[in-house]
Scaffold this motif. Structure first.
Motif, mmCIF file in Angstrom:
data_model
loop_
_atom_site.group_PDB
_atom_site.id
_atom_site.type_symbol
_atom_site.label_atom_id
_atom_site.label_comp_id
_atom_site.label_asym_id
_atom_site.label_seq_id
_atom_site.Cartn_x
_atom_site.Cartn_y
_atom_site.Cartn_z
ATOM 1 N N GLU A 105 19.925 -4.216 0.967
ATOM 2 C CA GLU A 105 19.567 -2.869 1.424
ATOM 3 C C GLU A 105 20.501 -1.818 0.832
ATOM 4 O OE1 GLU A 105 17.600 -3.931 5.798
ATOM 5 O OE2 GLU A 105 19.726 -3.375 5.632
ATOM 6 N N GLN A 106 21.800 -2.139 0.789
ATOM 7 C CA GLN A 106 22.764 -1.209 0.206
ATOM 8 C C GLN A 106 22.443 -0.975 -1.267
ATOM 9 O OE1 GLN A 106 26.595 -2.967 0.956
ATOM 10 N NE2 GLN A 106 26.459 -2.692 3.164
ATOM 11 N N ALA A 107 22.158 -2.050 -1.991
ATOM 12 C CA ALA A 107 21.843 -1.926 -3.412
ATOM 13 C C ALA A 107 20.519 -1.193 -3.620
ATOM 14 C CB ALA A 107 21.791 -3.304 -4.060
ATOM 15 N N TYR A 108 19.549 -1.499 -2.776
ATOM 16 C CA TYR A 108 18.229 -0.859 -2.854
ATOM 17 C C TYR A 108 18.356 0.652 -2.666
ATOM 18 C CZ TYR A 108 13.357 0.175 -1.514
ATOM 19 O OH TYR A 108 12.089 0.689 -1.445
ATOM 20 N N ASP A 109 19.090 1.070 -1.649
ATOM 21 C CA ASP A 109 19.270 2.500 -1.385
ATOM 22 C C ASP A 109 20.052 3.167 -2.519
ATOM 23 O OD1 ASP A 109 17.891 2.247 0.992
ATOM 24 O OD2 ASP A 109 19.697 1.989 2.205
ATOM 25 N N ALA A 114 12.993 5.097 -2.106
ATOM 26 C CA ALA A 114 11.611 5.545 -2.274
ATOM 27 C C ALA A 114 11.424 6.377 -3.534
ATOM 28 C CB ALA A 114 11.183 6.352 -1.043
ATOM 29 N N ALA A 115 12.473 7.076 -3.954
ATOM 30 C CA ALA A 115 12.357 7.960 -5.114
ATOM 31 C C ALA A 115 12.240 7.188 -6.424
ATOM 32 C CB ALA A 115 13.560 8.905 -5.179
ATOM 33 N N ALA A 116 12.675 5.959 -6.431
ATOM 34 C CA ALA A 116 12.634 5.151 -7.660
ATOM 35 C C ALA A 116 12.418 3.694 -7.271
ATOM 36 C CB ALA A 116 13.928 5.323 -8.451
ATOM 37 N N TRP A 117 11.253 3.416 -6.709
ATOM 38 C CA TRP A 117 11.024 2.097 -6.114
ATOM 39 C C TRP A 117 11.230 0.942 -7.085
ATOM 40 C CZ3 TRP A 117 6.825 -1.604 -6.284
ATOM 41 C CH2 TRP A 117 6.940 -2.604 -5.307
ATOM 42 N N ARG A 165 10.844 -4.810 4.577
ATOM 43 C CA ARG A 165 11.455 -3.483 4.547
ATOM 44 C C ARG A 165 11.469 -2.900 3.131
ATOM 45 N NH1 ARG A 165 14.374 0.165 2.706
ATOM 46 N NH2 ARG A 165 16.494 0.753 3.282
ATOM 47 N N PHE A 166 11.573 -3.773 2.123
ATOM 48 C CA PHE A 166 11.677 -3.293 0.746
ATOM 49 C C PHE A 166 10.331 -2.860 0.162
ATOM 50 C CE2 PHE A 166 15.140 -6.365 1.414
ATOM 51 C CZ PHE A 166 16.228 -5.504 1.219
ATOM 52 N N PHE A 167 9.267 -3.032 0.907
ATOM 53 C CA PHE A 167 7.944 -2.644 0.426
ATOM 54 C C PHE A 167 7.422 -1.393 1.127
ATOM 55 C CE2 PHE A 167 8.451 -7.038 -0.648
ATOM 56 C CZ PHE A 167 7.825 -7.169 -1.875
ATOM 57 N N ALA A 168 8.223 -0.834 2.019
ATOM 58 C CA ALA A 168 7.790 0.368 2.729
ATOM 59 C C ALA A 168 7.574 1.529 1.767
ATOM 60 C CB ALA A 168 8.833 0.747 3.788
ATOM 61 N N ASP A 169 8.316 1.545 0.669
ATOM 62 C CA ASP A 169 8.222 2.639 -0.305
ATOM 63 C C ASP A 169 7.323 2.306 -1.488
ATOM 64 O OD1 ASP A 169 10.191 4.025 1.209
ATOM 65 O OD2 ASP A 169 11.764 2.860 0.218
ATOM 66 N N ALA A 170 6.689 1.144 -1.458
ATOM 67 C CA ALA A 170 5.855 0.725 -2.580
ATOM 68 C C ALA A 170 4.565 1.535 -2.648
ATOM 69 C CB ALA A 170 5.516 -0.756 -2.453
ATOM 70 N N PRO A 171 3.955 1.656 -3.832
ATOM 71 C CA PRO A 171 2.636 2.295 -3.953
ATOM 72 C C PRO A 171 1.610 1.550 -3.102
ATOM 73 C CG PRO A 171 3.670 2.065 -6.105
ATOM 74 C CD PRO A 171 4.517 1.278 -5.140
ATOM 75 N N PRO A 172 0.444 2.154 -2.883
ATOM 76 C CA PRO A 172 -0.547 1.558 -1.976
ATOM 77 C C PRO A 172 -1.006 0.159 -2.359
ATOM 78 C CG PRO A 172 -1.091 3.833 -2.461
ATOM 79 C CD PRO A 172 0.021 3.472 -3.389
ATOM 80 N N GLY A 173 -1.058 -0.153 -3.620
ATOM 81 C CA GLY A 173 -1.577 -1.451 -4.023
ATOM 82 C C GLY A 173 -3.074 -1.401 -4.256
#
Length: 243
Positions: A105-109, A114-117, A165-173
């Motif tokens: 999560e730290q690395a993801y943020d 969300a700005a650069a998924w 949690r890491f897919f909350a910012d993903a495009p719709p699919g």
């Protein structure tokens, strides 16, 4: 002591240390530690002992006496802290996987969130693979947790669910595809690849999976752009052959 630095600085997985390091020993005589601090230190040492013993002998072959010996803790103390081997193994697995997810999560943020998924996903996966590669004793628990029975399967399910949690910012699919099912399928594919590498004794090679796993995670959610790029490449190739 082999501790991974970076986004996960200060986070130590079970099995990274030995239970018999001099600075962690509890010597006889007057102590400045409170009973709670003593119990916490003994618990940490036992969790290290659990990971190292399971890595060496498998869950089935791990004996409580071996765990206590690896931790430098007596058997009565073990039973003051855990109800048995299953309880201790689940505690080590859940404690370690929560550390891993927190580091991801730290690395993801830091990677943009969300700005650069896509970039954030890559950063999170890199930490996952690096942590496991540099902590092979704990990595084995990814495989051995399945031997624990229903409690082990519940612990594994808790881990996999935390990756949503890491897919909350993903495009719709893709349209018409259930998003939650798609996410769980992708998470399962990543877990299966990591599981296979560890089970084959290739924990040290895990960072080499990064590009493949990033593609597996991103492809279902950026398929429009991906398909467009493939289409452009096909047109270019057709033009080249005609020329």
């Amino acid at each position: 002591m082999n501790v991974v630095r970076g986004a996960e600085d200060g986070l130590v997985l079970p099995g990274t240390r030995t239970g018999r390091e001099p600075e962690r020993s509890l010597r006889p005589g007057p102590r400045r530690l409170t009973p709670e601090q003593v119990a916490s230190r003994q618990r940490e040492r036992l969790l290290d002992g659990v990971a190292r013993t399971v890595a060496a002998n498998g869950y089935a072959g791990a004996r409580i006496s071996d765990i206590c010996r690896a931790a430098g803790v007596t058997r009565p103390v073990f039973y003051e802290l855990f109800s048995g081997k299953e309880d201790a193994v689940i505690a080590a697995y859940l404690g370690g996987t929560r550390i891993v997810v927190r580091a991801m999560e730290q690395a993801y943020d830091a990677g943009g969130g969300a700005a650069a998924w896509p970039t954030a996903v890559r950063a999170g996966l890199r930490v996952l693979l690096s942590l496991l590669a540099q902590n092979p004793a704990f990595a084995v628990m990814v495989v051995e947790i399945e031997c624990v029975g229903p409690a082990g399967r519940r612990a594994r399910a808790e881990l996999l669910a935390s990756f949503r949690r890491f897919f909350a910012d993903a495009p719709p699919g893709p349209a018409g595809v259930d998003r939650s099912e798609l996410v769980d399928t992708v998470v399962g594919a990543v877990h299966a690849a990591v599981h296979r590498a560890v089970d084959e004794g290739r924990s040290g090679d895990l960072p080499g999976l990064l590009d493949s796993l990033v593609h597996v995670v991103l492809a279902p959610f950026v398929q429009v752009d991906f398909a467009g790029e493939i289409g452009r490449q096909a047109v270019s190739a057709h033009q080249l052959t005609r020329e």
